[in-house]
Design a protein around this motif. Sequence first.
Motif, PDB file in Angstrom:
ATOM      1  N   GLY A 192       0.706 -53.960  14.684  1.00  0.00           N
ATOM      2  CA  GLY A 192       1.659 -54.006  15.791  1.00  0.00           C
ATOM      3  C   GLY A 192       3.068 -53.691  15.337  1.00  0.00           C
ATOM      4  N   GLY A 193       3.930 -53.387  16.316  1.00  0.00           N
ATOM      5  CA  GLY A 193       5.322 -53.112  16.008  1.00  0.00           C
ATOM      6  C   GLY A 193       5.890 -51.982  16.842  1.00  0.00           C
ATOM      7  N   LEU A 194       6.821 -51.274  16.268  1.00  0.00           N
ATOM      8  CA  LEU A 194       7.502 -50.193  16.974  1.00  0.00           C
ATOM      9  C   LEU A 194       6.546 -49.041  17.267  1.00  0.00           C
ATOM     10  CD1 LEU A 194      10.316 -49.303  18.005  1.00  0.00           C
ATOM     11  CD2 LEU A 194      10.711 -48.265  15.751  1.00  0.00           C
ATOM     12  N   HIS A 195       6.617 -48.532  18.475  1.00  0.00           N
ATOM     13  CA  HIS A 195       5.781 -47.404  18.889  1.00  0.00           C
ATOM     14  C   HIS A 195       6.543 -46.085  18.865  1.00  0.00           C
ATOM     15  CE1 HIS A 195       4.199 -44.566  21.907  1.00  0.00           C
ATOM     16  NE2 HIS A 195       3.002 -45.077  21.648  1.00  0.00           N
ATOM     17  N   SER A 196       7.731 -46.067  19.465  1.00  0.00           N
ATOM     18  CA  SER A 196       8.495 -44.826  19.524  1.00  0.00           C
ATOM     19  C   SER A 196       9.947 -45.113  19.875  1.00  0.00           C
ATOM     20  CB  SER A 196       7.895 -43.867  20.564  1.00  0.00           C
ATOM     21  OG  SER A 196       7.935 -44.448  21.863  1.00  0.00           O
ATOM     22  N   VAL A 197      10.793 -44.161  19.544  1.00  0.00           N
ATOM     23  CA  VAL A 197      12.191 -44.168  19.973  1.00  0.00           C
ATOM     24  C   VAL A 197      12.476 -42.784  20.549  1.00  0.00           C
ATOM     25  CG1 VAL A 197      12.965 -45.880  18.297  1.00  0.00           C
ATOM     26  CG2 VAL A 197      12.983 -43.462  17.675  1.00  0.00           C
ATOM     27  N   GLY A 198      13.448 -42.717  21.451  1.00  0.00           N
ATOM     28  CA  GLY A 198      13.717 -41.415  22.048  1.00  0.00           C
ATOM     29  C   GLY A 198      14.932 -41.402  22.940  1.00  0.00           C
ATOM     30  N   LEU A 199      15.070 -40.301  23.654  1.00  0.00           N
ATOM     31  CA  LEU A 199      16.179 -40.083  24.572  1.00  0.00           C
ATOM     32  C   LEU A 199      15.647 -39.454  25.852  1.00  0.00           C
ATOM     33  CD1 LEU A 199      18.819 -38.506  22.142  1.00  0.00           C
ATOM     34  CD2 LEU A 199      18.978 -40.775  23.206  1.00  0.00           C
ATOM     35  N   GLY A 200      16.286 -39.786  26.965  1.00  0.00           N
ATOM     36  CA  GLY A 200      15.930 -39.183  28.238  1.00  0.00           C
ATOM     37  C   GLY A 200      17.165 -38.813  29.023  1.00  0.00           C
ATOM     38  N   ALA A 201      17.053 -37.796  29.864  1.00  0.00           N
ATOM     39  CA  ALA A 201      18.179 -37.360  30.689  1.00  0.00           C
ATOM     40  C   ALA A 201      17.653 -36.802  32.001  1.00  0.00           C
ATOM     41  CB  ALA A 201      19.011 -36.300  29.969  1.00  0.00           C
ATOM     42  N   ALA A 202      18.454 -36.902  33.050  1.00  0.00           N
ATOM     43  CA  ALA A 202      18.029 -36.423  34.357  1.00  0.00           C
ATOM     44  C   ALA A 202      19.232 -35.984  35.181  1.00  0.00           C
ATOM     45  CB  ALA A 202      17.256 -37.509  35.102  1.00  0.00           C
ATOM     46  N   ILE A 203      18.977 -35.029  36.068  1.00  0.00           N
ATOM     47  CA  ILE A 203      19.947 -34.608  37.082  1.00  0.00           C
ATOM     48  C   ILE A 203      19.294 -34.799  38.438  1.00  0.00           C
ATOM     49  CG2 ILE A 203      21.348 -32.736  38.003  1.00  0.00           C
ATOM     50  CD1 ILE A 203      21.268 -31.433  35.258  1.00  0.00           C
ATOM     51  N   THR A 204      19.898 -35.621  39.277  1.00  0.00           N
ATOM     52  CA  THR A 204      19.356 -35.912  40.600  1.00  0.00           C
ATOM     53  C   THR A 204      20.244 -35.297  41.670  1.00  0.00           C
ATOM     54  OG1 THR A 204      18.490 -38.023  39.786  1.00  0.00           O
ATOM     55  CG2 THR A 204      18.608 -37.737  42.167  1.00  0.00           C
ATOM     56  N   TRP A 205      19.630 -34.585  42.601  1.00  0.00           N
ATOM     57  CA  TRP A 205      20.358 -33.915  43.676  1.00  0.00           C
ATOM     58  C   TRP A 205      19.810 -34.391  45.012  1.00  0.00           C
ATOM     59  CZ3 TRP A 205      18.807 -28.753  46.139  1.00  0.00           C
ATOM     60  CH2 TRP A 205      19.732 -28.400  47.137  1.00  0.00           C
ATOM     61  N   ALA A 206      20.657 -35.024  45.813  1.00  0.00           N
ATOM     62  CA  ALA A 206      20.282 -35.434  47.165  1.00  0.00           C
ATOM     63  C   ALA A 206      20.514 -34.249  48.096  1.00  0.00           C
ATOM     64  CB  ALA A 206      21.103 -36.640  47.596  1.00  0.00           C
ATOM     65  N   ALA A 207      19.485 -33.467  48.313  1.00  0.00           N
ATOM     66  CA  ALA A 207      19.614 -32.266  49.130  1.00  0.00           C
ATOM     67  C   ALA A 207      19.992 -32.611  50.561  1.00  0.00           C
ATOM     68  CB  ALA A 207      18.304 -31.475  49.098  1.00  0.00           C
ATOM     69  N   THR A 208      19.412 -33.697  51.089  1.00  0.00           N
ATOM     70  CA  THR A 208      19.783 -34.231  52.396  1.00  0.00           C
ATOM     71  C   THR A 208      19.796 -35.747  52.250  1.00  0.00           C
ATOM     72  OG1 THR A 208      17.531 -34.501  53.272  1.00  0.00           O
ATOM     73  CG2 THR A 208      18.529 -32.303  53.467  1.00  0.00           C
ATOM     74  N   ASP A 209      20.038 -36.463  53.354  1.00  0.00           N
ATOM     75  CA  ASP A 209      20.025 -37.925  53.257  1.00  0.00           C
ATOM     76  C   ASP A 209      18.619 -38.473  53.071  1.00  0.00           C
ATOM     77  OD1 ASP A 209      19.118 -37.245  55.762  1.00  0.00           O
ATOM     78  OD2 ASP A 209      20.217 -38.813  56.815  1.00  0.00           O
ATOM     79  N   ARG A 210      17.596 -37.628  53.196  1.00  0.00           N
ATOM     80  CA  ARG A 210      16.212 -38.059  53.027  1.00  0.00           C
ATOM     81  C   ARG A 210      15.497 -37.361  51.869  1.00  0.00           C
ATOM     82  NH1 ARG A 210      14.074 -41.039  57.196  1.00  0.00           N
ATOM     83  NH2 ARG A 210      15.357 -41.223  59.071  1.00  0.00           N
ATOM     84  N   LEU A 211      15.897 -36.147  51.553  1.00  0.00           N
ATOM     85  CA  LEU A 211      15.231 -35.358  50.517  1.00  0.00           C
ATOM     86  C   LEU A 211      16.013 -35.421  49.214  1.00  0.00           C
ATOM     87  CD1 LEU A 211      13.016 -33.354  49.654  1.00  0.00           C
ATOM     88  CD2 LEU A 211      14.520 -31.504  50.485  1.00  0.00           C
TER      89      LEU A 211
END
Length: 268
Positions: free
Chosen positions: A204-223
């Motif tokens: 047991g112990g450490l499994h992984s380390v990493g980085l994540g990034a995202a760009i979110t665009w609200a095309a409309t108030d629902r989409l």
Amino acid sequence: MRIPIAFLLTGAFLLPASSACAEDGRYFWSGDWYLKIGATGFLGPKYEGAPKRMLQAAPLVSLGKAGSTVRFSSRNDNMSYAFFDQGSFRAGVTGKLIFRRDEDTSSDLEGLEPVKFGGELGGFAEVYPTDWMRVRAEVRHGVRSHHGVAADVAADAFADVSSNVRISGGPRLTAATRDYFDAYYGVNATESAASGLSTYEPYGGLHSVGLGAAITWAATDRLETIAYAEYRRLMGAAADSSLVRERGSRNQLLVGLGATYRFDFTLP
């Protein structure tokens, strides 16, 4: 394109603890809710530790109560129900669905015991140390798929670059117990003879380390649409596994696009 072994099925049941027993006699589910339904397509590893990537697809589902104090959510968040919601701190239960992993997933897995269909259940907690950062931790115990415990910790900084575009990203860390690693990375003598891999007894112990990034665009108030990338470096028992050393890769990269549409409804 194929449906992945583990669906990216996410959700947030954003019900404050104070509303569990409504003051006016209404049920805890009474009120305005939203349901987000969508899909994502991504290029990612065939299985944990795989050297090759393939185009995959998965559903995206999120359920919450209107007016929740949640300021940020990530595609990495698993389905959760908040018993405590104090604005800058939330905590509750969480769950993850796990689909079968076997030789049909990849020829690399021939001769290995399959990971059964099942899931993980546990708890989560998240805190906003600043107005532009969220730190979230999940601890989950395997149900049928494995008998171990897995824990994820992620910190995301986020900023609105315009009224409908948000960028976010930060570090990720995953750890697990020996039983988890045994299901995904262990190779006993019988499996070794059938697969050709060296025997391996994980710890047991450490499994992984990493980085994540995202760009979110609200095309409309629902989409809402999202573009994202995640990199993980396998560590510890995962990196030492003969499956990874002899057939796989420590470097795990995933990139994808997704979209969700929100439906609003009211329950009596």
